[in-house]
Scaffold this motif. Structure first.
Motif, short mmCIF file in Angstrom:
data_model
loop_
_atom_site.label_atom_id
_atom_site.label_comp_id
_atom_site.label_asym_id
_atom_site.label_seq_id
_atom_site.Cartn_x
_atom_site.Cartn_y
_atom_site.Cartn_z
N TRP A 239 39.50 40.72 29.86
CA TRP A 239 39.74 39.32 29.53
C TRP A 239 40.79 38.72 30.46
O TRP A 239 40.61 37.64 31.02
N ASN B 233 39.15 33.18 37.10
CA ASN B 233 38.82 31.78 36.84
C ASN B 233 39.84 30.83 37.41
O ASN B 233 39.49 29.80 37.99
N ILE B 234 41.12 31.16 37.22
CA ILE B 234 42.16 30.26 37.71
C ILE B 234 42.09 30.16 39.23
O ILE B 234 42.14 29.06 39.80
N ASN B 235 41.93 31.30 39.90
CA ASN B 235 41.86 31.26 41.36
C ASN B 235 40.66 30.47 41.84
O ASN B 235 40.75 29.75 42.84
N ASN B 236 39.53 30.60 41.14
CA ASN B 236 38.35 29.85 41.57
C ASN B 236 38.49 28.37 41.30
O ASN B 236 38.12 27.55 42.14
N LEU B 237 39.05 28.02 40.13
CA LEU B 237 39.19 26.60 39.79
C LEU B 237 40.07 25.90 40.82
O LEU B 237 39.88 24.72 41.11
N TYR C 111 51.95 33.78 29.41
CA TYR C 111 51.07 34.81 28.84
C TYR C 111 50.67 35.80 29.91
O TYR C 111 50.76 37.02 29.73
N THR D 13 50.20 29.40 29.83
CA THR D 13 49.30 30.33 30.50
C THR D 13 50.07 31.26 31.42
O THR D 13 49.86 32.48 31.42
N LEU E 293 39.42 38.23 33.83
CA LEU E 293 38.52 37.08 33.84
C LEU E 293 39.32 35.79 33.96
O LEU E 293 38.99 34.90 34.76
N ILE E 294 40.41 35.70 33.20
CA ILE E 294 41.25 34.49 33.26
C ILE E 294 41.78 34.31 34.67
O ILE E 294 41.72 33.21 35.24
#
Lengths: 439, 460
Positions: free
Chosen positions: A255, A262-266, A245, A242, A258-259
Motif C-alpha cells: 500500500w 502514485n505521488i511520483n506519477n501525479l 504518514y 501525507t 502504491l502511494i
C-alpha cells in the motif's frame, strides 16, 4: 631486463608517441576551448531568451499603467438631462448624461455636422465618461444649470496615440484606427491642453470590459486570491499529513509503495488532465458550480499536492533521527514526537515547498479552462461559489482580443502576475535562507 | 441554517467541549492524587471529548447532505401530475428543472400547479434542514456527554486520540491514489462512450480531423470525422522542435555549470535559468503568438518562404525555451553525481577536461541524462497554453515546421471550452484524446523514473 638492441628498438616508438601528443596537443587544446565556449554560449543563449521575454513584456506592458483623460466643458442643463431642478439622487442617477457629453463635444468642434462626423467625434471619449460626469454632479447637485469642467476617460485609440507622442507629429501617424478628422480633433485638444496622462487606477479597480480603456484586473485578481485560498486550505493540511504518514508512520508494504508511485506519477501528469478530472468528477458528477473558484481550488490543490508532499518529505527527512530518539527516550509517543519536535523543526522547509507549489498553482491556466473559469467576468467575485476568472486566464482572454489596446493590457496583467510570483518565490527563498536549520 | 453555518457551529462546540473536558480532567486528577496518576494528560482528555462531540455529528451532516436531494426528489414524485410522470423520465426531469427555476428566481410562477409543487419543495427542504440541525446538535451533545463520563484515571484518551489521528493521516495519504483512480475513471469511461460512437481503429488510423457533428439531420458538411493522426503528428512535430532547441542548450548549459563554472557563477546562473521554469506557460504562449511568430514570418518572407502566421516553429521554439531548465537541472544533478574518482582516472591518463567530459563523464551519466530528457519530452507533449495560443487549430498532416499544425492538447481545450451538450461525440472525443495523452505521458514518466532510479542505485 633489457639489452642494448631491444632498447634501441623501443626508443623509436616512444619518441613517436610523444611527437604524436605534441603534434595533436594544439588541436586538443583548441577543442577544449571550443567545448568550453559552447557551454558558455548555451547559458548565454538561455539567459538572452529570458531577457528578451521579460524585456518585450515590460516594454509592451508599462504604457498600460497610465491612462489618458480629456477635459470637457459640460453644461449641466436640466432639460437635456431630463430632470427638474432639485431632483433627488435617484433621479440624478438615471438622468441622460450621454446627451450632455455629446452636446459639449459638438460645441467644441462645431464643424462636425454630418451624422458620420458626429459619430466619429463621440468616439473620442470612453463610454464610461457619462459615469464620471454623473458622479461629479451627484457629489455636488447644486451645479445643475452651470457649466463645469470635467476630466473624462479618453478612448483607447486616442489614448494610445497620445501616449506614444503621435499627436505632436500628426503628419506621420501610423498604426491607428482613428480617422484623419479624429486625429485633427485630437491634436487640437492636445494643443488646448485638454489631454493629460495619469496613473491608471481603473486598471486595478475594474473588472473585465469590452472597452479596453475600462478593462481592469480586479475581478481576475480576486478570483486568483479566492482560488489560491481554497488551494492552500486543501493542499497544505493534506500534503503535510501525507508527508508525515509516509515519513514517520507508514509500514513498508504494498500500500505504501502504491502511494509513493502514485505521488511520483501525479507530479508528472500534464495539468490539462487534471482539468478533465475536474470537469468529469466535480462539475458533471458532483454538480458543483461551473466557473467557481471552489472547483478551481480543488483541481489546483490536487495538482499541487505532489509538489508539496515531495518537498515536505524532504524537510521531514532532514530532521536528524537523534531528535526523535531523544523524544522517545523521554517517554513521548510517536505522534507526540512528531507534533512537538519533528514538525516544528521541518516547518520552514514545508512552508517553502508550499509557497512554491502555490506559485505554480497561481500561474496555471489549462485545467481552469476545462472547468469553465474562462468567462467574461465584469463583477468582482466575493465568494468562492461566484463565477470568477483568474489572472492567467484573463491574460489568455485578452491575448485573443483584436483591439490593439488589449495588447498592452495583456502585458500589464502579465507584469502583475509576475510581480506576485516574484514576491512568493522571494518569500520562499527568504524562509529557506533564514529559518531552515542545517544539521 | 445553512450547512456551512452548521459546520462552523459544530467546530465551535468542539472547541468549547475541548476546554470543558480538559477542565474536568484537571478536577478528576485532583481526586486521584495529581496528574501523575492519570493515564493521559488533561489536554488529551479534552481532545477526546471534542472529537466525540464533533466527528459523529460531522459524518451525519455529510451523509445527510449527500442523500437529501434524492430523498426530497422521490418524495416530490407523488405530487407530480400523472400526465407528466406517464410521459417518461425526460419530461419528469424537465418538470423538476422548471420547479428548481421557480425556487431559484423567487418569483411566483404563472402556473399555480407548479407553484404549489415548488412551495412543497421549499417546505420539505426547510423541514429537512431544521431536522438536520436538531439531530446533529443532539448527536453532538450525546457524544460529548459520553466522552465526559469516560474521563477517569484509567481512560486511555491519548491512545484513542492517536488512533483517530493515525486514520486521518492514512486517509490523507490515500488521496493521491484516489486522484489517480479519479483521473483514470473519468477519462476512461468517457473515452469508452466515445469509442461506442466512433470506432477505435478509425480514431487511431484516420487522417482527417474535423470534429463538427451535425446538430440537425439535414445539415451539410458536418458529418464529423475523428481521425487523430494529424493531431498526433502535430504534437510530435512541435515536441520534436522543442527538444531540438532544449536538449543541446540544456545539456551544454548543465555541463558548463557542473564542470567549468566557478561557484559564484553557479550561484547566479542556476537560479536565473530556473526562472525560465517558473514563468507561467500562458506568458510563453503570449510571447510565442505576439513576438516570435511575427518575427519568424518576417524572416521567412525575407528568404522567400511563406510561413503561416501560426507556425509550428514558433510554438516549438518557445516550448523548447521553456523546457531548457528541466533538461539542464536534471542533467546537472546526474553529472555532479558521477564520482570524482572517474574524472581523476581520466586526467591521470592525460585527457583534457573536455575529453574527460565527453568520453568518461557523459557516458557514465547517460542513463540519468536520458531519463531527464524523457521527463522533458513528456512535459512538452502535455504542454497546453503555448500551443493553444501559438499553434492554431488547423489539423494539417504535415512535417513542415512553417505550416500551422494542431496538437492533442489544443483540441481538448477547443472541444471542451464553450457550451455544448456533454454527451455529444465532440466532447467525448476530448476525453478520448485525454486518455491518449495520459497513457503516453504515463509511459514516458514510468520509463524515465525507472531509468533515473537505476542510475542512482549504480553510484550510491
Amino acid at each position: 631486463m633489457t639489452n642494448p638492441t631491444d632498447d634501441s628498438k623501443q626508443v623509436a616508438p616512444r619518441k613517436d608517441s610523444t611527437s604524436i601528443v605534441k603534434r595533436t596537443l594544439a588541436r586538443r587544446y583548441a577543442a577544449e576551448k571550443r567545448f568550453r565556449f559552447y557551454g558558455a554560449t548555451a547559458i548565454a543563449i538561455s539567459l538572452l531568451f529570458l531577457v528578451i521575454l521579460l524585456g518585450s513584456i515590460l516594454v509592451k506592458g508599462l504604457p498600460a499603467f497610465t491612462e489618458t483623460q480629456m477635459l470637457i466643458d459640460v453644461t449641466l442643463d436640466a432639460k437635456t438631462l431630463g430632470v427638474e431642478e432639485g431632483a433627488s439622487e435617484q433621479e440624478l442617477r438615471s438622468a441622460n448624461y450621454n446627451a450632455l457629453i455629446k452636446k459639449s463635444l459638438r460645441e467644441m468642434f462645431p464643424e462636425a455636422t454630418k451624422r458620420k462626423q458626429k459619430k466619429e467625434l463621440y468616439k473620442l471619449v470612453s463610454t464610461s465618461a457619462e459615469y464620471q460626469v454623473r458622479d461629479s454632479l451627484i457629489a455636488n447637485p447644486s451645479q445643475i444649470g452651470q457649466t463645469i469642467k470635467v476630466w473624462v476617460l479618453a478612448d483607447d485609440e486616442l489614448s494610445a496615440l497620445y501616449k506614444t507622442g503621435g499627436l505632436t507629429d500628426i503628419a506621420n501617424v501610423t498604426h491607428t484606427r482613428l480617422s484623419e478628422q479624429q486625429i485633427t480633433w485630437a491634436s487640437s485638444l492636445n494643443e488646448q491642453s485638454r489631454l493629460k496622462k495619469q496613473f491608471n487606477a481603473t486598471f486595478f479597480k475594474n473588472g473585465d470590459s469590452r472597452e479596453p480603456e475600462q478593462a481592469g484586473i480586479r475581478a481576475a485578481l480576486m478570483g486568483s486570491i479566492l482560488t489560491l485560498l481554497i488551494t492552500f486550505l486543501l493542499s497544505f493540511p493534506i500534503a503535510v499529513a501525507t508527508a508525515i504518514y509516509l515519513e514517520e508512520f507508514a509500514p513498508k508494504n504494498r500500500w505504501t509503495d502504491l502511494i509513493e508511485v502514485n505521488i511520483n506519477n501525479l507530479a508528472a501528469v500534464p495539468s490539462i488532465v487534471f482539468g478533465l478530472l475536474g470537469l468529469a468528477v466535480f462539475i458533471n458528477f458532483f454538480e458543483l458550480p461551473r466557473s467557481a473558484p471552489v472547483v478551481g481550488g480543488i483541481v489546483l490543490s490536487l495538482m499541487t499536492l505532489p509538489t508539496i508532499i515531495i518537498t515536505s518529505r524532504a524537510a521531514l527527512k532532514a530532521v536528524p533521527p537523534s531528535i526523535r530518539e531523544a523524544g522517545r527516550g523521554l517517554g513521548a509517543s510517536q505522534l507526540q514526537v512528531v507534533t512537538h519536535h519533528v514538525l516544528p523543526l521541518a516547518m520552514p522547509g514545508i512552508l517553502t515547498g508550499t509557497i512554491i507549489g502555490l506559485a505554480q498553482a497561481l500561474g496555471e491556466t489549462a485545467p481552469l479552462l476545462m472547468i469553465g473559469m474562462v468567462a467574461f467576468i465584469v463583477d468582482i467575485p466575493t465568494s468562492v461559489t461566484d463565477a470568477a476568472t483568474v489572472l492567467p486566464v484573463q491574460v489568455f482572454l485578452w491575448a485573443d482580443s483584436p483591439e490593439r489596446a488589449f495588447l498592452e493590457k495583456t502585458s500589464a496583467a502579465i507584469l502583475v502576475l509576475l510581480v506576485f510570483l516574484i514576491v512568493m518565490n522571494a518569500a520562499a527563498v527568504f524562509l529557506r535562507k533564514h529559518f531552515e536549520r542545517r544539521w | 441554517m445553512t450547512s456551512t453555518n452548521l459546520v462552523l457551529l459544530l467546530l465551535g462546540l468542539g472547541l468549547a467541549t475541548f476546554f470543558y473536558g480538559r477542565q474536568k480532567a484537571y478536577v478528576v486528577s485532583k481526586s486521584h492524587g495529581g496528574m501523575r496518576n492519570m493515564h493521559s494528560l488533561p489536554s488529551q482528555h479534552g481532545v477526546m471529548v471534542g472529537l466525540w462531540c464533533v466527528l459523529p455529528a460531522l459524518l451525519l451532516v455529510l451523509f445527510w447532505k449527500l442523500a437529501e436531494p434524492s430523498v426530497i426528489s422521490s418524495l416530490l414524485n407523488s405530487s407530480i401530475p400523472a400526465s407528466i410522470s406517464e410521459a417518461g423520465e425526460k419530461s419528469v426531469g424537465l418538470y423538476k428543472n422548471d420547479i428548481a427555476n421557480i425556487i431559484e428566481s423567487g418569483t411566483a410562477s404563472s402556473d399555480p400547479e407548479k407553484q404549489a409543487v415548488a412551495e412543497r419543495w421549499v417546505a420539505l427542504s426547510s423541514i429537512s434542514s431544521w431536522v438536520l440541525v436538531a439531530i446533529t446538535l443532539a448527536l453532538a451533545a450525546i457524544g460529548a456527554a459520553i466522552a465526559l463520563r469516560k474521563i477517569s484515571a484509567d481512560t486511555r484518551a491519548r491512545v484513542m486520540v492517536e488512533r483517530v489521528v493515525h486514520w486521518f493521516l492514512i486517509i490523507c495519504s490515500s488521496i493521491a491514489i484516489l486522484t489517480t483512480v479519479g483521473i483514470v475513471c473519468s477519462v476512461l469511461f468517457e473515452a469508452v462512450r466515445f469509442f461506442q460512437q466512433v470506432s477505435f481503429v478509425e480514431f487511431v488510423t484516420g487522417t482527417k480531423w474535423s470534429p463538427q457533428t451535425a446538430i440537425r439531420v439535414d445539415q451539410i458538411g458536418s458529418s464529423g470525422s475523428f481521425g487523430a493522426i494529424p493531431l498526433f503528428t502535430g504534437t510530435l512535430l512541435i515536441s520534436a522542435i522543442a527538444m531540438v532547441v532544449a536538449v543541446p542548450i540544456g545539456l551544454l548549459a548543465a555541463i558548463y555549470l557542473a564542470e567549468y563554472a566557478s561557484d559564484r557563477m553557479r550561484a547566479y546562473a542556476k537560479p536565473l535559468l530556473e526562472i525560465l521554469a517558473g514563468i507561467p506557460t500562458v506568458v510563453y504562449g503570449f510571447f510565442a503568438a505576439l513576438t516570435v511568430a511575427p518575427a519568424i514570418r518576417e524572416w521567412g518572407e525575407l528568404i522567400g518562404l511563406s510561413p503561416s502566421s501560426e507556425s509550428a516553429l514558433a510554438a516549438g521554439v518557445v516550448m523548447g525555451i521553456m523546457i531548457i531548465p528541466f533538461v539542464s537541472s536534471l542533467s546537472d544533478d546526474v553529472i555532479t553525481a558521477v564520482p570524482q574518482a572517474m574524472r581523476d582516472g581520466s586526467y591521470a591518463l592525460g585527457a583534457t577536461h573536455s575529453e574527460t567530459i565527453k568520453k568518461v563523464v557523459l557516458p557514465a551519466a547517460l542513463p540519468g541524462v536520458v531519463g531527464g530528457i524523457l521527463l522533458a519530452a513528456s512535459r512538452a507533449i502535455g504542454e497546453t497554453m503555448i500551443v493553444v495560443m501559438a499553434a492554431g487549430l488547423a489539423a494539417n498532416l504535415t512535417a513542415n515546421p512553417l505550416e500551422a499544425v494542431t496538437t492533442v492538447t489544443v483540441q481538448i481545450v477547443t472541444l471542451l471550452t464553450g457550451d455544448q451538450e456533454f454527451d455529444s461525440a465532440k466532447t467525448l472525443a476530448a476525453f478520448a484524446l485525454g486518455l491518449m495523452l495520459f497513457i503516453t505521458t504515463l509511459i514516458l514518466n514510468v520509463i524515465a523514473l525507472y531509468v533515473v532510479r537505476r542510475y542512482r542505485e549504480q553510484y550510491d
